[in-house]
Design an enzyme around this catalytic site. Sequence first.
Site, PDB file in Angstrom:
ATOM      1  N   GLU A  95     -45.597  39.132  67.762  1.00  0.00           N
ATOM      2  CA  GLU A  95     -44.630  39.029  68.966  1.00  0.00           C
ATOM      3  C   GLU A  95     -45.459  38.660  70.138  1.00  0.00           C
ATOM      4  O   GLU A  95     -46.446  39.372  70.600  1.00  0.00           O
ATOM      5  CB  GLU A  95     -43.886  40.150  69.081  1.00  0.00           C
ATOM      6  N   ASP A 113     -38.717  33.996  63.784  1.00  0.00           N
ATOM      7  CA  ASP A 113     -37.498  34.577  64.471  1.00  0.00           C
ATOM      8  C   ASP A 113     -37.681  34.507  66.052  1.00  0.00           C
ATOM      9  O   ASP A 113     -38.209  35.332  66.708  1.00  0.00           O
ATOM     10  CB  ASP A 113     -37.581  35.968  63.933  1.00  0.00           C
TER      11      ASP A 113
END
Length: 275
Positions: A108, A157
């Site tokens: 992330e 994602d």
Amino acid sequence: MRLIENWFSERYSDNLQLSFRVQDQLLSVKTDYQRIDLFNTYDFGKLLSIDGTVQLTEKDEYIYHEMITMVPYYCTAKSDSALIIGGGDGGAAKRLIDLGIKRIVNVEIDQNVVEISRKYFPELADSFNNKNVELIIGDGIKYVKDTDESFDLIIIDSTDPVGPAEGLFNKSFYENARARLSDDGIIVTQSGSPYYQPEALKMATKGMLDVFSNVRTYIAFIPTYPSGLWSFTMASKSEIMQRKDNIIPGRYFNEDVLKGSFYLPEFVKNIIKSI
């Protein structure tokens, strides 16, 4: 994004928006990468917005997270390892843990997404404390380029293909991702609303077709995303086949959904054919 008289609105165009009545705004922060807003809504619980677009709500997050993980999982010959690019809320990692994936790397780019999710969505972000999950704060594009590790699943994602996520939808990234996939592995990305964001679907599909011979699009109903109809696009070096083993249903996903999600409306087929 607009917040007027206790209504948060995500604008799809100059003439259309989806509005949520909010009880209060829990935070608003501008990070090095994006603007993050969090609202407590009446109908959908807590709502996380990035750059004015809905990322998840407490009430319907399970649909997106099940469909971006469980569909590719049941279309691979085996799934022992997974790489998640983005997914700072922990929802995708949570589903992969439930599926029994033994190694999960989650990259992330924005530490703030993780910290906010740990505080406000602990039922999702607690997945980062699992022994099978390695959380890396960094650039997913660079990670895919530099790592030597291979994965059975690569899950993109991300937000829509603008800003820091733009590089996740092009040929160069998919070439590097292909090198990181196991022989029967699958890469999957969310590819936007076919109705309001056909260019996102085209971008993802074209990028994959430039690199992979096997590319499939599937759809799901997600009520808080533009139009409610959402697309996902997956690719593999091998033929994409649905497994015959026992399929364990989720709250949205089941065996019928696995089969039916690949049956596309004609206008979606035409978007893909136009590439």
